[in-house]
Design a protein around this motif. Structure first.
Motif, PDB file in Angstrom:
ATOM      1  N   LYS A  16      28.759  24.790  43.084  1.00 17.75           N
ATOM      2  CA  LYS A  16      27.317  25.541  43.465  1.00 17.75           C
ATOM      3  C   LYS A  16      26.828  26.506  42.873  1.00 17.75           C
ATOM      4  CE  LYS A  16      25.522  25.752  47.486  1.00 17.75           C
ATOM      5  NZ  LYS A  16      24.428  26.589  46.632  1.00 17.75           N
ATOM      6  N   ALA A  63      23.782  26.573  42.139  1.00 20.72           N
ATOM      7  CA  ALA A  63      22.184  27.577  42.643  1.00 20.72           C
ATOM      8  C   ALA A  63      22.801  28.774  42.106  1.00 20.72           C
ATOM      9  CB  ALA A  63      21.833  27.405  42.926  1.00 20.72           C
ATOM     10  N   VAL A  95      20.956  31.410  44.142  1.00 21.46           N
ATOM     11  CA  VAL A  95      20.623  31.168  45.321  1.00 21.46           C
ATOM     12  C   VAL A  95      20.200  32.841  45.784  1.00 21.46           C
ATOM     13  CG1 VAL A  95      20.531  30.843  48.292  1.00 21.46           C
ATOM     14  CG2 VAL A  95      21.876  29.623  46.227  1.00 21.46           C
ATOM     15  N   ALA A  96      19.184  33.108  46.320  1.00 19.71           N
ATOM     16  CA  ALA A  96      18.192  34.072  46.629  1.00 19.71           C
ATOM     17  C   ALA A  96      19.476  34.867  47.477  1.00 19.71           C
ATOM     18  CB  ALA A  96      17.011  34.507  46.956  1.00 19.71           C
ATOM     19  N   ASP A  97      19.722  36.241  48.061  1.00 23.33           N
ATOM     20  CA  ASP A  97      20.344  36.965  48.898  1.00 23.33           C
ATOM     21  C   ASP A  97      19.369  37.348  50.490  1.00 23.33           C
ATOM     22  OD1 ASP A  97      22.686  36.545  47.744  1.00 23.33           O
ATOM     23  OD2 ASP A  97      22.737  38.262  46.298  1.00 23.33           O
ATOM     24  N   PRO A 150      20.666  33.160  55.044  1.00 26.03           N
ATOM     25  CA  PRO A 150      22.425  32.448  54.193  1.00 26.03           C
ATOM     26  C   PRO A 150      23.166  32.294  53.588  1.00 26.03           C
ATOM     27  CG  PRO A 150      21.498  30.843  54.589  1.00 26.03           C
ATOM     28  CD  PRO A 150      19.780  32.116  54.678  1.00 26.03           C
ATOM     29  N   ASP A 151      24.639  32.592  53.606  1.00 23.10           N
ATOM     30  CA  ASP A 151      24.887  32.787  52.635  1.00 23.10           C
ATOM     31  C   ASP A 151      25.807  30.427  52.342  1.00 23.10           C
ATOM     32  OD1 ASP A 151      27.446  32.374  50.781  1.00 23.10           O
ATOM     33  OD2 ASP A 151      27.979  34.116  50.406  1.00 23.10           O
ATOM     34  N   ILE A 152      25.659  30.291  51.724  1.00 29.08           N
ATOM     35  CA  ILE A 152      25.451  28.472  51.906  1.00 29.08           C
ATOM     36  C   ILE A 152      27.160  28.222  51.194  1.00 29.08           C
ATOM     37  CG2 ILE A 152      25.204  26.149  51.128  1.00 29.08           C
ATOM     38  CD1 ILE A 152      22.014  27.614  49.571  1.00 29.08           C
ATOM     39  N   LEU A 153      27.888  28.862  50.547  1.00 29.66           N
ATOM     40  CA  LEU A 153      28.989  28.742  49.785  1.00 29.66           C
ATOM     41  C   LEU A 153      30.012  28.795  50.413  1.00 29.66           C
ATOM     42  CD1 LEU A 153      30.833  26.671  47.857  1.00 29.66           C
ATOM     43  CD2 LEU A 153      30.130  29.081  46.125  1.00 29.66           C
ATOM     44  N   GLY A 200      32.933  27.054  42.849  1.00 29.58           N
ATOM     45  CA  GLY A 200      31.244  28.359  43.606  1.00 29.58           C
ATOM     46  C   GLY A 200      31.657  29.011  42.306  1.00 29.58           C
ATOM     47  N   PHE A 201      30.406  29.855  41.461  1.00 31.06           N
ATOM     48  CA  PHE A 201      29.846  30.985  40.289  1.00 31.06           C
ATOM     49  C   PHE A 201      29.965  32.274  41.038  1.00 31.06           C
ATOM     50  CE2 PHE A 201      28.953  28.187  36.470  1.00 31.06           C
ATOM     51  CZ  PHE A 201      29.216  26.695  36.800  1.00 31.06           C
ATOM     52  N   LYS A 227      34.988  36.613  45.811  1.00 29.01           N
ATOM     53  CA  LYS A 227      34.258  35.814  46.228  1.00 29.01           C
ATOM     54  C   LYS A 227      35.296  34.480  46.450  1.00 29.01           C
ATOM     55  CE  LYS A 227      30.572  37.253  43.932  1.00 29.01           C
ATOM     56  NZ  LYS A 227      28.978  36.812  43.584  1.00 29.01           N
ATOM     57  N   LYS A 241      35.146  33.109  50.253  1.00 32.30           N
ATOM     58  CA  LYS A 241      34.554  31.945  50.574  1.00 32.30           C
ATOM     59  C   LYS A 241      35.445  30.245  50.623  1.00 32.30           C
ATOM     60  CE  LYS A 241      30.009  33.676  48.562  1.00 32.30           C
ATOM     61  NZ  LYS A 241      28.570  33.180  47.923  1.00 32.30           N
TER      62      LYS A 241
HETATM   63  O1  C5P Z   1      26.050  35.528  45.583  1.00 29.46           O
HETATM   64  P1  C5P Z   1      27.096  35.163  44.596  1.00 29.46           P
HETATM   65  O2  C5P Z   1      27.151  36.339  43.631  1.00 29.46           O
HETATM   66  O3  C5P Z   1      28.137  35.625  46.159  1.00 29.46           O
HETATM   67  O4  C5P Z   1      27.339  33.605  44.615  1.00 29.46           O
HETATM   68  C1  C5P Z   1      28.217  32.884  44.568  1.00 29.46           C
HETATM   69  C2  C5P Z   1      28.065  31.404  44.905  1.00 29.46           C
HETATM   70  O5  C5P Z   1      27.955  31.203  45.530  1.00 29.46           O
HETATM   71  C3  C5P Z   1      27.575  31.041  43.976  1.00 29.46           C
HETATM   72  O6  C5P Z   1      27.800  29.271  43.566  1.00 29.46           O
HETATM   73  C4  C5P Z   1      26.062  30.604  44.661  1.00 29.46           C
HETATM   74  O7  C5P Z   1      25.754  29.007  44.344  1.00 29.46           O
HETATM   75  C5  C5P Z   1      26.948  30.396  46.090  1.00 29.46           C
HETATM   76  N1  C5P Z   1      25.947  30.973  46.622  1.00 29.46           N
HETATM   77  C6  C5P Z   1      24.989  30.061  48.031  1.00 29.46           C
HETATM   78  N2  C5P Z   1      24.290  30.634  48.941  1.00 29.46           N
HETATM   79  C7  C5P Z   1      24.540  32.511  48.818  1.00 29.46           C
HETATM   80  C8  C5P Z   1      24.242  33.000  47.872  1.00 29.46           C
HETATM   81  C9  C5P Z   1      25.239  32.395  46.595  1.00 29.46           C
HETATM   82  O8  C5P Z   1      24.919  29.088  48.145  1.00 29.46           O
HETATM   83  N3  C5P Z   1      23.299  32.770  50.137  1.00 29.46           N
END
Ligand code: C5P
Length: 223
Positions: free
Chosen positions: A93, A95, A97-99, A125-128, A142-143, A157, A161
């Motif tokens: 992951k 991407a 992603v907008a929080d 939503p936090d997809i990861l 993850g990144f 993280k 996660k």
């Molecule tokens: O935003 P955050 O720093 O927590 O992102 C860490 C990882 O979680 C990334 O790999 C990002 O792609 C993923 N992510 C996600 N969904 C979100 C926010 C972040 O999958 N809403």
């Protein structure tokens, strides 16, 4: 030379930033270009994997033989990812992603008015995190893009996660992070190991990430 180490594996990569509409002509976005994710997708394809790239808006060419799914918002990305997840072996992951997203998307263009304008945001939503909860056989990567306390935030993280690896980069560092051809990363594994890499091309980093994943796949098979 690399062979086809990932033949028979399905690799899901997310890339780019999501955009969150405010009204028909405006959106909230971020500086992600998709370079890191597209480079990973290309490397995975080169190693013989079936590759699905779920991408926010990006001007980059899609690597040959990679299946692209284009999305705009975090919720669209979530839907696309959840559809592909059950059949994926490796999920990376990358991407941004907008929080948050605007709570109300105006049906018509918002007109300017006197004084301040307050925008109310709600959480995406936090997809990861969701994938970490659902995880079965999949290897999850993850990144973490941070401007401070990179190592602490990355480790937190990784645990929260339920990831196998997290790739951390300091986006305030020169030549690393958004839009650049190069990046400087540290990779953390769930068993506590850490690798600190020098500045290199995003393509080379993509290869290194896949090397770690392949190592993990081997360990899983052995026992
Ligand atoms: O935003 P955050 O720093 O927590 O992102 C860490 C990882 O979680 C990334 O790999 C990002 O792609 C993923 N992510 C996600 N969904 C979100 C926010 C972040 O999958 N809403």
């Amino acid at each position: 030379a690399k062979g086809k180490e990932l033949a028979g594996k399905k690799v899901l990569v997310t890339a780019g930033g999501t955009i969150e509409p405010l009204d028909p002509v405006r959106y909230l976005g971020n500086r992600s270009t998709g370079r890191m994710g597209y480079a990973i997708a290309q490397q995975a394809k080169g190693r013989g994997a079936e590759v699905v790239l779920i991408s926010g808006p990006s001007a980059l060419p899609v690597p040959d033989g990679v299946r692209i799914v284009r999305v705009e918002t975090a919720r669209q990305m979530r839907d696309a990812v959840l559809r592909e997840f059950p059949t994926a072996d490796i999920v990376i992951k990358a991407a941004a992603v907008a929080d948050y997203r605007p709570k109300i998307v105006a049906a018509d263009k918002i007109k300017k008015q006197d004084g301040e304008f307050t925008l109310v945001l709600e959480r995406n939503p936090d997809i990861l995190y969701e994938l970490g909860q659902k995880k079965a056989h999949q290897i999850l990567v993850g990144f973490a893009a941070e401007t401070q306390h990179v190592e602490d935030y990355a480790k937190a993280k990784l645990a929260k996660k339920n990831l196998d690896f997290i790739v951390a980069n300091d986006v305030s560092e020169k030549d690393a992070g958004f839009g650049t051809e190069t990046n400087r990363v540290k990779i953390f594994a769930r068993d506590g190991r850490m690798w600190d890499y020098p500045l290199m091309s995003k393509s080379a980093i993509g290869g290194i990430i896949l090397d770690h994943v392949q190592e993990q796949l081997k360990d899983d098979t052995v026992g």
